[in-house]
Scaffold this motif. Structure first.
Motif, PDB file in Angstrom:
ATOM      1  N   ASP A  10       1.578   8.952 -12.546  1.00 50.11           N
ATOM      2  CA  ASP A  10      -0.347   8.969 -11.599  1.00 50.11           C
ATOM      3  C   ASP A  10      -0.686   7.915 -11.845  1.00 50.11           C
ATOM      4  O   ASP A  10      -1.107   7.024 -11.124  1.00 50.11           O
ATOM      5  CB  ASP A  10      -1.137   9.784 -12.762  1.00 50.11           C
ATOM      6  N   SER A  11      -0.011   6.369 -12.297  1.00 46.30           N
ATOM      7  CA  SER A  11      -0.065   5.181 -12.517  1.00 46.30           C
ATOM      8  C   SER A  11       0.089   4.633 -11.168  1.00 46.30           C
ATOM      9  O   SER A  11      -0.114   3.364  -9.982  1.00 46.30           O
ATOM     10  CB  SER A  11       0.465   4.154 -13.730  1.00 46.30           C
ATOM     11  N   ASP A  12       1.326   5.478 -10.053  1.00 44.56           N
ATOM     12  CA  ASP A  12       1.561   5.166  -8.802  1.00 44.56           C
ATOM     13  C   ASP A  12       0.105   5.337  -7.676  1.00 44.56           C
ATOM     14  O   ASP A  12       0.536   4.944  -6.773  1.00 44.56           O
ATOM     15  CB  ASP A  12       2.686   5.422  -8.369  1.00 44.56           C
ATOM     16  N   ILE A  13      -0.906   6.106  -8.082  1.00 46.88           N
ATOM     17  CA  ILE A  13      -2.002   6.738  -7.346  1.00 46.88           C
ATOM     18  C   ILE A  13      -2.632   5.650  -6.597  1.00 46.88           C
ATOM     19  O   ILE A  13      -2.257   5.581  -5.289  1.00 46.88           O
ATOM     20  CB  ILE A  13      -2.397   7.776  -8.323  1.00 46.88           C
ATOM     21  N   PRO A  14      -2.834   4.580  -7.410  1.00 51.14           N
ATOM     22  CA  PRO A  14      -3.387   2.627  -6.430  1.00 51.14           C
ATOM     23  C   PRO A  14      -2.742   2.550  -5.195  1.00 51.14           C
ATOM     24  O   PRO A  14      -3.669   2.528  -4.019  1.00 51.14           O
ATOM     25  CB  PRO A  14      -3.306   2.331  -7.273  1.00 51.14           C
ATOM     26  N   VAL A  15      -1.465   2.257  -5.408  1.00 52.73           N
ATOM     27  CA  VAL A  15      -0.113   1.840  -4.348  1.00 52.73           C
ATOM     28  C   VAL A  15      -0.301   3.259  -3.612  1.00 52.73           C
ATOM     29  O   VAL A  15      -0.470   2.618  -2.309  1.00 52.73           O
ATOM     30  CB  VAL A  15       0.672   1.045  -4.786  1.00 52.73           C
ATOM     31  N   MET A  16       0.345   4.214  -3.545  1.00 50.23           N
ATOM     32  CA  MET A  16       0.599   5.267  -2.663  1.00 50.23           C
ATOM     33  C   MET A  16      -0.609   5.903  -1.961  1.00 50.23           C
ATOM     34  O   MET A  16      -0.486   7.156  -1.062  1.00 50.23           O
ATOM     35  CB  MET A  16       1.091   6.771  -3.386  1.00 50.23           C
ATOM     36  N   LYS A  17      -2.361   5.694  -2.687  1.00 50.58           N
ATOM     37  CA  LYS A  17      -2.334   6.252  -2.096  1.00 50.58           C
ATOM     38  C   LYS A  17      -3.180   5.683  -0.347  1.00 50.58           C
ATOM     39  O   LYS A  17      -3.479   5.843   0.565  1.00 50.58           O
ATOM     40  CB  LYS A  17      -4.737   6.092  -2.519  1.00 50.58           C
ATOM     41  N   LYS A  18      -2.785   4.002   0.023  1.00 50.87           N
ATOM     42  CA  LYS A  18      -2.801   3.715   1.441  1.00 50.87           C
ATOM     43  C   LYS A  18      -2.106   4.261   1.597  1.00 50.87           C
ATOM     44  O   LYS A  18      -2.322   4.426   3.258  1.00 50.87           O
ATOM     45  CB  LYS A  18      -2.591   2.364   0.690  1.00 50.87           C
ATOM     46  N   ALA A  19      -0.796   5.410   1.741  1.00 51.09           N
ATOM     47  CA  ALA A  19      -0.029   6.125   2.778  1.00 51.09           C
ATOM     48  C   ALA A  19      -0.839   6.861   2.973  1.00 51.09           C
ATOM     49  O   ALA A  19      -0.750   7.206   4.111  1.00 51.09           O
ATOM     50  CB  ALA A  19       1.212   6.058   2.107  1.00 51.09           C
ATOM     51  N   PHE A  20      -1.345   7.987   1.803  1.00 54.88           N
ATOM     52  CA  PHE A  20      -2.333   8.735   1.879  1.00 54.88           C
ATOM     53  C   PHE A  20      -3.773   8.370   2.589  1.00 54.88           C
ATOM     54  O   PHE A  20      -4.017   9.604   3.278  1.00 54.88           O
ATOM     55  CB  PHE A  20      -2.737   9.559   0.945  1.00 54.88           C
ATOM     56  N   ASP A  21      -4.372   7.515   2.672  1.00 54.66           N
ATOM     57  CA  ASP A  21      -4.936   6.900   2.904  1.00 54.66           C
ATOM     58  C   ASP A  21      -4.446   7.164   5.110  1.00 54.66           C
ATOM     59  O   ASP A  21      -4.866   7.230   6.012  1.00 54.66           O
ATOM     60  CB  ASP A  21      -5.957   5.678   3.662  1.00 54.66           C
ATOM     61  N   LEU A  22      -3.457   5.711   5.546  1.00 51.99           N
ATOM     62  CA  LEU A  22      -3.486   6.140   6.310  1.00 51.99           C
ATOM     63  C   LEU A  22      -3.023   7.274   8.087  1.00 51.99           C
ATOM     64  O   LEU A  22      -3.265   7.587   8.231  1.00 51.99           O
ATOM     65  CB  LEU A  22      -1.852   5.501   6.375  1.00 51.99           C
ATOM     66  N   PHE A  23      -2.204   8.896   6.475  1.00 50.89           N
ATOM     67  CA  PHE A  23      -2.016   9.655   7.652  1.00 50.89           C
ATOM     68  C   PHE A  23      -3.136  10.281   7.737  1.00 50.89           C
ATOM     69  O   PHE A  23      -3.511  11.067   8.553  1.00 50.89           O
ATOM     70  CB  PHE A  23      -1.069  10.630   5.814  1.00 50.89           C
ATOM     71  N   ASN A  24      -4.090  10.219   6.990  1.00 50.93           N
ATOM     72  CA  ASN A  24      -5.318  10.727   7.218  1.00 50.93           C
ATOM     73  C   ASN A  24      -6.220  10.761   7.940  1.00 50.93           C
ATOM     74  O   ASN A  24      -6.382  10.700   8.761  1.00 50.93           O
ATOM     75  CB  ASN A  24      -6.839  10.649   5.712  1.00 50.93           C
ATOM     76  N   GLU A  25      -6.246   8.981   8.302  1.00 49.02           N
ATOM     77  CA  GLU A  25      -6.774   8.493   9.553  1.00 49.02           C
ATOM     78  C   GLU A  25      -5.618   9.074  11.010  1.00 49.02           C
ATOM     79  O   GLU A  25      -6.301   8.578  12.045  1.00 49.02           O
ATOM     80  CB  GLU A  25      -6.124   6.990   9.531  1.00 49.02           C
ATOM     81  N   PHE A  26      -4.437   8.961  10.435  1.00 48.39           N
ATOM     82  CA  PHE A  26      -3.864   9.164  11.813  1.00 48.39           C
ATOM     83  C   PHE A  26      -3.790  11.060  12.359  1.00 48.39           C
ATOM     84  O   PHE A  26      -3.405  11.223  13.047  1.00 48.39           O
ATOM     85  CB  PHE A  26      -1.989   9.253  11.859  1.00 48.39           C
ATOM     86  N   GLY A  27      -4.241  11.751  11.288  1.00 43.98           N
ATOM     87  CA  GLY A  27      -4.715  13.463  11.765  1.00 43.98           C
ATOM     88  C   GLY A  27      -2.974  13.981  11.013  1.00 43.98           C
ATOM     89  O   GLY A  27      -3.026  15.021  11.848  1.00 43.98           O
ATOM     90  N   VAL A  28      -2.087  12.732   9.861  1.00 44.78           N
ATOM     91  CA  VAL A  28      -0.963  13.538  10.009  1.00 44.78           C
ATOM     92  C   VAL A  28      -0.928  14.704   8.470  1.00 44.78           C
ATOM     93  O   VAL A  28      -2.209  13.822   7.470  1.00 44.78           O
ATOM     94  CB  VAL A  28       0.863  12.614   9.122  1.00 44.78           C
ATOM     95  N   GLU A  29      -0.811  16.525   8.301  1.00 43.05           N
ATOM     96  CA  GLU A  29      -0.959  16.982   7.219  1.00 43.05           C
ATOM     97  C   GLU A  29       0.430  16.095   6.074  1.00 43.05           C
ATOM     98  O   GLU A  29       1.930  15.439   6.264  1.00 43.05           O
ATOM     99  CB  GLU A  29      -0.288  18.067   7.894  1.00 43.05           C
ATOM    100  N   CYS A  30      -0.433  15.824   5.110  1.00 45.09           N
ATOM    101  CA  CYS A  30       0.589  15.696   3.592  1.00 45.09           C
ATOM    102  C   CYS A  30       0.466  16.275   2.708  1.00 45.09           C
ATOM    103  O   CYS A  30      -0.386  16.344   2.450  1.00 45.09           O
ATOM    104  CB  CYS A  30       0.154  13.768   3.473  1.00 45.09           C
ATOM    105  N   GLU A  31       1.760  16.492   2.598  1.00 43.06           N
ATOM    106  CA  GLU A  31       1.752  17.133   0.830  1.00 43.06           C
ATOM    107  C   GLU A  31       2.019  16.238  -0.038  1.00 43.06           C
ATOM    108  O   GLU A  31       2.927  15.198   0.072  1.00 43.06           O
ATOM    109  CB  GLU A  31       3.422  18.114   1.237  1.00 43.06           C
ATOM    110  N   VAL A  32       1.108  17.211  -1.519  1.00 40.21           N
ATOM    111  CA  VAL A  32       1.785  15.608  -1.831  1.00 40.21           C
ATOM    112  C   VAL A  32       1.727  16.144  -3.515  1.00 40.21           C
ATOM    113  O   VAL A  32       1.004  17.386  -3.582  1.00 40.21           O
ATOM    114  CB  VAL A  32       0.324  14.684  -2.564  1.00 40.21           C
ATOM    115  N   LEU A  33       2.557  15.559  -3.643  1.00 37.25           N
ATOM    116  CA  LEU A  33       3.731  16.139  -5.782  1.00 37.25           C
ATOM    117  C   LEU A  33       3.629  14.447  -6.638  1.00 37.25           C
ATOM    118  O   LEU A  33       4.064  13.641  -6.068  1.00 37.25           O
ATOM    119  CB  LEU A  33       5.210  16.194  -5.109  1.00 37.25           C
TER     120      LEU A  33
END
Length: 184
Positions: A10-33
């Motif tokens: 869970d300490s990785d969330i702040p960095v990895m959120k950048k990828a998730f946000d970009l996927f949202n911007e592009f409308g790319v579905e993202c499965e997170v684990l």
């Protein structure tokens, strides 16, 4: 396009959120684990080994320190795996970078810069854009927007430099006039 995004902690969330946000911007579905190669190996195996069946086109895995997560995921899938070495511990992410980039022959993992989650997402989008014209058009527009932003910043800088040069010239002229006045 559908992408997997795996965080080792869970300490990785702040960095990895950048990828998730970009996927949202592009409308790319993202499965997170959130799963650990060491503490939850069965969950990692299940996620990776069934990823293609769930429609994922690639998997991004962020990990710090020994950074086994991307390599373990690669061992359970034939999908492209993108590793994001995360800054953690006393080596500030260098250990993770070296661990991910040194995957053994036959187990490739694309490796991004330390904390390079945004580039990992863009690389995943490039992978998807190969077979998705709509995504390719979005990515092209994104790149063009980036170009425009840089050029706009350059224009502002050039204006500032011209203004600065004009001010310097006026000051030099004024200083010259003051020196001439003192010489008389």
């Amino acid at each position: 396009m559908k992408v997997g995004l795996v965080l080792g902690s869970d300490s990785d969330i702040p960095v990895m959120k950048k990828a998730f946000d970009l996927f949202n911007e592009f409308g790319v579905e993202c499965e997170v684990l959130l799963a650990s190669a060491h503490r939850t190996p069965a969950e990692v195996r299940e996620f990776a080994s069934t990823a293609q069946d769930r429609g994922l086109s690639c998997i991004i895995a962020g990990a710090g320190m020994a950074a086994h997560l991307p390599g373990v995921i690669a061992s359970y899938t034939t999908l492209p795996v993108i590793g994001v070495p995360l800054e953690s511990g006393s080596l500030k992410g260098m250990d993770a970078l070296l661990a991910i980039v040194q995957m053994p022959s036959g187990m490739p993992v694309a490796t991004m810069a330390i904390n390079g989650a945004k580039n990992a997402a863009l690389f995943a989008i490039q992978i998807g854009a190969v077979s998705d014209p709509e995504l390719a058009a979005k990515y092209k527009a994104y790149r063009e927007k980036m170009t425009r932003q840089v050029m706009e910043k350059n224009d502002k800088l050039q204006q500032m430099l011209k203004t600065s040069d004009a001010v310097k010239t006026k000051l030099n002229n004024a200083a010259g006039q003051v020196l001439q006045a003192f010489k008389k």
